[in-house]
Design a protein around this motif. Sequence first.
Motif, short mmCIF file in Angstrom:
data_model
loop_
_atom_site.label_atom_id
_atom_site.label_comp_id
_atom_site.label_asym_id
_atom_site.label_seq_id
_atom_site.Cartn_x
_atom_site.Cartn_y
_atom_site.Cartn_z
N ALA A 67 12.59 7.65 -0.88
CA ALA A 67 11.79 7.14 0.24
C ALA A 67 11.22 5.77 -0.09
O ALA A 67 11.18 4.87 0.77
CB ALA A 67 10.67 8.12 0.58
N ALA A 68 10.77 5.60 -1.32
CA ALA A 68 10.20 4.31 -1.72
C ALA A 68 11.25 3.21 -1.65
O ALA A 68 11.00 2.11 -1.17
CB ALA A 68 9.63 4.40 -3.14
N VAL A 69 12.47 3.51 -2.10
CA VAL A 69 13.55 2.52 -2.05
C VAL A 69 13.87 2.15 -0.61
O VAL A 69 14.06 0.98 -0.27
CB VAL A 69 14.80 3.06 -2.76
CG1 VAL A 69 16.01 2.15 -2.52
CG2 VAL A 69 14.54 3.20 -4.25
N GLN A 94 11.94 5.74 8.61
CA GLN A 94 10.63 5.09 8.52
C GLN A 94 9.51 6.04 8.93
O GLN A 94 8.43 6.00 8.36
CB GLN A 94 10.63 3.82 9.36
CG GLN A 94 11.63 2.79 8.85
CD GLN A 94 11.24 1.36 9.16
OE1 GLN A 94 10.24 1.10 9.80
NE2 GLN A 94 12.05 0.42 8.69
N VAL A 95 9.77 6.87 9.92
CA VAL A 95 8.77 7.87 10.33
C VAL A 95 8.54 8.87 9.19
O VAL A 95 7.40 9.26 8.90
CB VAL A 95 9.22 8.59 11.61
CG1 VAL A 95 8.36 9.82 11.88
CG2 VAL A 95 9.14 7.64 12.81
N GLN A 96 9.61 9.30 8.54
CA GLN A 96 9.48 10.24 7.42
C GLN A 96 8.66 9.63 6.28
O GLN A 96 7.82 10.31 5.67
CB GLN A 96 10.86 10.65 6.91
CG GLN A 96 11.62 11.54 7.88
CD GLN A 96 13.06 11.77 7.45
OE1 GLN A 96 13.59 11.09 6.56
NE2 GLN A 96 13.74 12.72 8.08
N ILE A 97 8.90 8.35 6.01
CA ILE A 97 8.16 7.67 4.95
C ILE A 97 6.67 7.63 5.28
O ILE A 97 5.82 7.96 4.44
CB ILE A 97 8.71 6.24 4.74
CG1 ILE A 97 10.10 6.30 4.11
CG2 ILE A 97 7.77 5.40 3.88
CD1 ILE A 97 10.86 5.01 4.19
N LEU A 98 6.34 7.22 6.50
CA LEU A 98 4.94 7.14 6.90
C LEU A 98 4.30 8.53 6.93
O LEU A 98 3.11 8.68 6.64
CB LEU A 98 4.83 6.48 8.28
CG LEU A 98 4.96 4.96 8.30
CD1 LEU A 98 5.01 4.45 9.73
CD2 LEU A 98 3.81 4.30 7.56
N ASP A 99 5.08 9.54 7.29
CA ASP A 99 4.54 10.90 7.32
C ASP A 99 4.11 11.35 5.93
O ASP A 99 3.09 12.02 5.75
CB ASP A 99 5.60 11.85 7.88
CG ASP A 99 5.07 13.27 8.03
OD1 ASP A 99 3.98 13.44 8.63
OD2 ASP A 99 5.73 14.21 7.56
N ALA A 154 3.28 9.21 3.43
CA ALA A 154 2.33 8.29 2.80
C ALA A 154 1.01 8.15 3.54
O ALA A 154 0.08 7.54 3.02
CB ALA A 154 2.98 6.91 2.66
N SER A 155 0.90 8.66 4.77
CA SER A 155 -0.32 8.45 5.55
C SER A 155 -0.94 9.78 5.95
O SER A 155 -0.36 10.84 5.75
CB SER A 155 -0.02 7.60 6.79
OG SER A 155 0.94 8.23 7.60
N GLY A 156 -2.14 9.71 6.55
CA GLY A 156 -2.89 10.90 6.91
C GLY A 156 -2.33 11.68 8.08
O GLY A 156 -2.16 12.90 8.01
N PRO A 157 -2.04 11.02 9.24
CA PRO A 157 -1.58 11.75 10.41
C PRO A 157 -0.20 12.38 10.18
O PRO A 157 0.58 11.94 9.34
CB PRO A 157 -1.49 10.67 11.50
CG PRO A 157 -2.22 9.49 10.97
CD PRO A 157 -2.17 9.58 9.49
N THR A 158 0.08 13.42 10.98
CA THR A 158 1.42 13.99 11.01
C THR A 158 2.28 13.14 11.93
O THR A 158 1.91 12.87 13.07
CB THR A 158 1.37 15.44 11.55
OG1 THR A 158 0.59 16.24 10.65
CG2 THR A 158 2.77 16.02 11.66
N LEU A 159 3.44 12.73 11.44
CA LEU A 159 4.35 11.92 12.24
C LEU A 159 5.63 12.69 12.51
O LEU A 159 6.18 13.33 11.60
CB LEU A 159 4.69 10.60 11.53
CG LEU A 159 3.60 9.53 11.58
CD1 LEU A 159 2.69 9.63 10.37
CD2 LEU A 159 4.21 8.14 11.66
N ARG A 176 0.84 -1.21 0.00
CA ARG A 176 0.00 0.00 0.00
C ARG A 176 0.87 1.26 0.00
O ARG A 176 0.62 2.21 -0.75
CB ARG A 176 -0.91 0.01 1.23
CG ARG A 176 -1.87 1.20 1.26
CD ARG A 176 -2.54 1.34 2.61
NE ARG A 176 -1.59 1.68 3.65
CZ ARG A 176 -1.10 2.91 3.84
NH1 ARG A 176 -1.47 3.90 3.03
NH2 ARG A 176 -0.25 3.15 4.80
N ILE A 177 1.91 1.25 0.85
CA ILE A 177 2.80 2.41 0.91
C ILE A 177 3.49 2.62 -0.43
O ILE A 177 3.61 3.76 -0.92
CB ILE A 177 3.83 2.22 2.04
CG1 ILE A 177 3.13 2.30 3.40
CG2 ILE A 177 4.93 3.29 1.96
CD1 ILE A 177 4.02 1.95 4.58
#
Length: 368
Positions: A231-233, A253-258, A260-265, A177-178
């Motif tokens: 980031a994808a790599v 990993q936090v930067q990647i999720l930040d 790709a996802s809705g919440p601010t990380l 998904r990411i």
Amino acid sequence: MEPLHTARRLSAAVLAVSNQLTVPEVLQTIVDTARELAAAEYSALGVPDEDGSFAQFVVSGVPEEQQEAIGPLPRQHGFLAVMLREPEVQRLDDIRADPRFDWWPAAHPVLRAFLGVPIMSGDEILGALYLANKPGGFTDEDTELVRVLAAHAAIALTHARLYARNRELTIAEERARIAHDLHDAVAQRLFGLRLTAQAADLLIDRDPAAARARLAEVSALAREAAEELHAAVLELRPARLAEDGLPDVLRKQVQILDRASGPTLVFHSGEPAVLPPAQQAVMLRVAQEALHNAVRHSGAHRIEVRLAGTVLEVADDGTGFDVDATLKAGRSLGLRSMRDRACQVRGKATITSSPGGGTVVRLEVPGA
């Protein structure tokens, strides 16, 4: 031993399988109960790995200092190996007199009377329960009691295996998904870059200043697209703890999720501690588990990850939940998994939450 006491101890061991305890704690309860009910001096439970050793080896009756003197986990040899190959109960008056007996380290206790019961799931041997040194030898009643405990050890190990497989599938789905989200983001950047470059080409003769502004936008868009691809790599290759260190791996990993996802990380890192590889791996896995839960289930607007020395915290401002009720209902193997991982390195994982009050996952591990 009184029948009522035996029934109560068996009941406690059986309930441990379905209680909040982690798998290592369940196995320790089973080993302690087997030793007590069979009146043995020593007991152990071994779960083999694929490298000729043991993934888990739980002991009862041997002091911790003596365990350290014995050395690392045993290899699969002698009667340890026999019990992992043959699905029969082994009951001996003196294990040393059997031709299949091999050896033990110098600090190992001397074993005489022996009872070994395989832990089975169908036709597969998951491990074995070992008991030793009962005055007068082991009886048929001892064998039946230990069979019951071995059956419940099989349930605990099977549940753990099923959870691990399910978690692997979930992680694979999440990574896919990411990757999909990042691909879409990069595609949008490249589409914008193409349009801006075309606009600059149209303006270059009649309005050079505007064309230069568009070319500056092209440069910015290209940089952003490169960052997304990088980031994808990073996300789609295994974390390089040994090379990059835990703080850098977590930050990426936090930067990647930040992205790709809705919440601010947000990631905060204090003075890094020198941690053994096993502790670093557990901290990373617990962080990933906590982030997975927070991103997908908490409804949070903000998620903060803090790493300070030997302590990790993942906190969100989401909807929260009743931790005790969730664990008792058996609906959250993720929480048990985090505690299980912490237990493997003698750490402690705590989950603090309440409905409407957000959630904090805290892990503390021993240092080097």
